[in-house]
Scaffold this active site. Sequence first.
Site, PDB file in Angstrom:
ATOM      1  N   LYS A 174       0.827  -1.220   0.000  1.00 11.50           N
ATOM      2  CA  LYS A 174       0.000   0.000   0.000  1.00 11.50           C
ATOM      3  C   LYS A 174       0.853   1.258   0.000  1.00 11.50           C
ATOM      4  O   LYS A 174       0.578   2.200  -0.740  1.00 11.50           O
ATOM      5  CB  LYS A 174      -0.925   0.032   1.227  1.00 11.50           C
ATOM      6  CG  LYS A 174      -2.070  -0.947   1.185  1.00 11.50           C
ATOM      7  CD  LYS A 174      -2.956  -0.745   2.402  1.00 11.50           C
ATOM      8  CE  LYS A 174      -2.169  -0.853   3.677  1.00 11.50           C
ATOM      9  NZ  LYS A 174      -2.392  -2.001   4.506  1.00 11.50           N
ATOM     10  N   ARG A 216     -10.451   0.828   8.388  1.00 14.19           N
ATOM     11  CA  ARG A 216      -9.959  -0.519   8.634  1.00 14.19           C
ATOM     12  C   ARG A 216     -11.001  -1.382   9.343  1.00 14.19           C
ATOM     13  O   ARG A 216     -10.744  -2.557   9.591  1.00 14.19           O
ATOM     14  CB  ARG A 216      -8.755  -0.401   9.537  1.00 14.19           C
ATOM     15  CG  ARG A 216      -7.467  -0.963   8.977  1.00 14.19           C
ATOM     16  CD  ARG A 216      -6.577  -1.070  10.157  1.00 14.19           C
ATOM     17  NE  ARG A 216      -5.228  -1.428   9.956  1.00 14.19           N
ATOM     18  CZ  ARG A 216      -4.295  -0.716   9.351  1.00 14.19           C
ATOM     19  NH1 ARG A 216      -4.598   0.384   8.733  1.00 14.19           N
ATOM     20  NH2 ARG A 216      -3.071  -1.146   9.340  1.00 14.19           N
ATOM     21  N   ARG A 241      11.670  -5.380   5.526  1.00 10.47           N
ATOM     22  CA  ARG A 241      11.251  -4.013   5.203  1.00 10.47           C
ATOM     23  C   ARG A 241      11.984  -2.977   6.061  1.00 10.47           C
ATOM     24  O   ARG A 241      12.131  -3.148   7.260  1.00 10.47           O
ATOM     25  CB  ARG A 241       9.743  -3.889   5.443  1.00 10.47           C
ATOM     26  CG  ARG A 241       9.254  -2.461   5.329  1.00 10.47           C
ATOM     27  CD  ARG A 241       7.795  -2.388   5.136  1.00 10.47           C
ATOM     28  NE  ARG A 241       7.049  -2.591   6.377  1.00 10.47           N
ATOM     29  CZ  ARG A 241       5.739  -2.486   6.441  1.00 10.47           C
ATOM     30  NH1 ARG A 241       5.049  -2.242   5.347  1.00 10.47           N
ATOM     31  NH2 ARG A 241       5.114  -2.682   7.575  1.00 10.47           N
ATOM     32  N   ARG A 292      10.447  -1.090  11.591  1.00  9.08           N
ATOM     33  CA  ARG A 292       9.343  -0.725  12.472  1.00  9.08           C
ATOM     34  C   ARG A 292       9.248  -1.687  13.648  1.00  9.08           C
ATOM     35  O   ARG A 292       9.464  -2.875  13.496  1.00  9.08           O
ATOM     36  CB  ARG A 292       8.027  -0.741  11.674  1.00  9.08           C
ATOM     37  CG  ARG A 292       7.715   0.611  11.059  1.00  9.08           C
ATOM     38  CD  ARG A 292       6.644   0.539  10.015  1.00  9.08           C
ATOM     39  NE  ARG A 292       5.439  -0.173  10.457  1.00  9.08           N
ATOM     40  CZ  ARG A 292       4.343  -0.270   9.712  1.00  9.08           C
ATOM     41  NH1 ARG A 292       4.302   0.312   8.533  1.00  9.08           N
ATOM     42  NH2 ARG A 292       3.308  -0.937  10.152  1.00  9.08           N
ATOM     43  N   ARG A 309      -1.179  -8.792  13.241  1.00  3.96           N
ATOM     44  CA  ARG A 309      -1.727  -7.788  12.322  1.00  3.96           C
ATOM     45  C   ARG A 309      -2.489  -8.457  11.193  1.00  3.96           C
ATOM     46  O   ARG A 309      -3.520  -7.954  10.734  1.00  3.96           O
ATOM     47  CB  ARG A 309      -0.602  -6.905  11.772  1.00  3.96           C
ATOM     48  CG  ARG A 309      -0.139  -5.879  12.790  1.00  3.96           C
ATOM     49  CD  ARG A 309       1.255  -5.358  12.504  1.00  3.96           C
ATOM     50  NE  ARG A 309       1.379  -4.691  11.233  1.00  3.96           N
ATOM     51  CZ  ARG A 309       2.525  -4.561  10.570  1.00  3.96           C
ATOM     52  NH1 ARG A 309       3.636  -5.070  11.048  1.00  3.96           N
ATOM     53  NH2 ARG A 309       2.551  -3.935   9.431  1.00  3.96           N
TER      54      ARG A 309
HETATM   55  P1  ATP Z   1       1.553  -1.573   6.092  1.00  5.44           P
HETATM   56  O1  ATP Z   1       2.142  -0.281   6.503  1.00  5.44           O
HETATM   57  O2  ATP Z   1       2.521  -2.530   5.610  1.00  5.44           O
HETATM   58  O3  ATP Z   1       0.403  -1.392   5.161  1.00  5.44           O
HETATM   59  P2  ATP Z   1      -0.161  -1.952   8.283  1.00  5.44           P
HETATM   60  O4  ATP Z   1      -1.333  -1.724   7.389  1.00  5.44           O
HETATM   61  O5  ATP Z   1      -0.311  -2.977   9.360  1.00  5.44           O
HETATM   62  O6  ATP Z   1       1.045  -2.309   7.399  1.00  5.44           O
HETATM   63  P3  ATP Z   1      -0.118   0.784   9.153  1.00  5.44           P
HETATM   64  O7  ATP Z   1      -1.256   1.103   8.276  1.00  5.44           O
HETATM   65  O8  ATP Z   1       1.101   1.603   9.052  1.00  5.44           O
HETATM   66  O9  ATP Z   1       0.384  -0.694   8.995  1.00  5.44           O
HETATM   67  O10 ATP Z   1      -0.640   0.761  10.655  1.00  5.44           O
HETATM   68  C1  ATP Z   1       0.193   0.432  11.739  1.00  5.44           C
HETATM   69  C2  ATP Z   1      -0.639   0.279  12.998  1.00  5.44           C
HETATM   70  O11 ATP Z   1      -1.322   1.501  13.276  1.00  5.44           O
HETATM   71  C3  ATP Z   1      -1.734  -0.769  12.921  1.00  5.44           C
HETATM   72  O12 ATP Z   1      -1.272  -2.077  13.204  1.00  5.44           O
HETATM   73  C4  ATP Z   1      -2.707  -0.246  13.986  1.00  5.44           C
HETATM   74  O13 ATP Z   1      -2.246  -0.527  15.287  1.00  5.44           O
HETATM   75  C5  ATP Z   1      -2.643   1.253  13.782  1.00  5.44           C
HETATM   76  N1  ATP Z   1      -3.640   1.732  12.794  1.00  5.44           N
HETATM   77  C6  ATP Z   1      -3.379   2.291  11.570  1.00  5.44           C
HETATM   78  N2  ATP Z   1      -4.517   2.621  10.940  1.00  5.44           N
HETATM   79  C7  ATP Z   1      -5.536   2.261  11.766  1.00  5.44           C
HETATM   80  C8  ATP Z   1      -6.948   2.321  11.682  1.00  5.44           C
HETATM   81  N3  ATP Z   1      -7.582   2.823  10.605  1.00  5.44           N
HETATM   82  N4  ATP Z   1      -7.673   1.848  12.727  1.00  5.44           N
HETATM   83  C9  ATP Z   1      -7.075   1.343  13.808  1.00  5.44           C
HETATM   84  N5  ATP Z   1      -5.748   1.243  13.957  1.00  5.44           N
HETATM   85  C10 ATP Z   1      -4.969   1.699  12.955  1.00  5.44           C
HETATM   86 MG    MG Z   2       1.308   1.422   5.485  1.00  9.61          MG
END
Ligand code: ATP
Ligand code: MG
Length: 223
Positions: free
Chosen positions: A19, A93, A127, A160, A171
């Site tokens: 993403k 999410r 990563r 991270r 996750r």
């Molecule tokens: P990647 O960055 O590889 O897409 P990811 O989707 O798990 O991985 P991030 O989107 O960076 O990672 O989110 C990291 C953390 O931040 C999540 O595991 C969660 O704890 C929190 N987080 C991010 N977005 C949300 C959301 N919309 N609702 C709840 N928690 C969130």
């Molecule tokens: Mg991300």
Amino acid sequence: MVLQRIFRAVIMGPPGSGKGTVSGRITKTFQLKHVSSGDILRANVNAKTELGLLMKSCIDQGQLVPDGVMSRLILGDLRALGNTSWLLDGFPRTVAQAEALEDVYSVDTVINLNVPFQTIKQRLTSRWTHLPSGRVYNTDFNPPKVVGTDDVTGEALVQRDDDTPVTVMRRLKAYENQTEPVLEYFRCKGVLATFTGTETNKIWPHVEAFLHKKLFASAGNIS
Ligand code: ATP
Ligand code: MG
């Protein structure tokens, strides 16, 4: 490229599905503003804001931040952007977050990156991230020009805290249980576009062609 109208997009996919990388390419090619919930949360953690301190343990354990907190944070940022085209990454999410978003904005398209879980597990542990910008590298297929440093700023890259094997599994579970229903939510609204593959560089041209058509189709042609 200059857009003719406001365009609101969401990018979805399991953690590590690319993403961040695809968002970077989309925002550069189509001039959308990138709004990444993970980057916003990590910036809060880094700056040790009250919210960041409260949410750090949640994030480090691979659990989702509560819906109310998250929706207020992101909707506040979107409101501050005003009349701008954006690409939301990492939000919504959960179905509750999707409903909170739809209360205020109607989303034009949802790009869903469908990458097998096996591929993802391998990826996340190789990563490296430039925290201030959110730029991501992968030692296997997208390495930085100089080992351990960001191509643009020359600053240090870090792994991270939540990219450890145990947290990655958590996750992925959170994704299956809480986020997959959001795909269904958007499918029912007729805005979901799914792209399947194991390599970002192979998925990207399809995403680019799709968005190009979507954004520049003449009014009568918009599908
Ligand atoms: P990647 O960055 O590889 O897409 P990811 O989707 O798990 O991985 P991030 O989107 O960076 O990672 O989110 C990291 C953390 O931040 C999540 O595991 C969660 O704890 C929190 N987080 C991010 N977005 C949300 C959301 N919309 N609702 C709840 N928690 C969130
Ligand atoms: Mg991300």
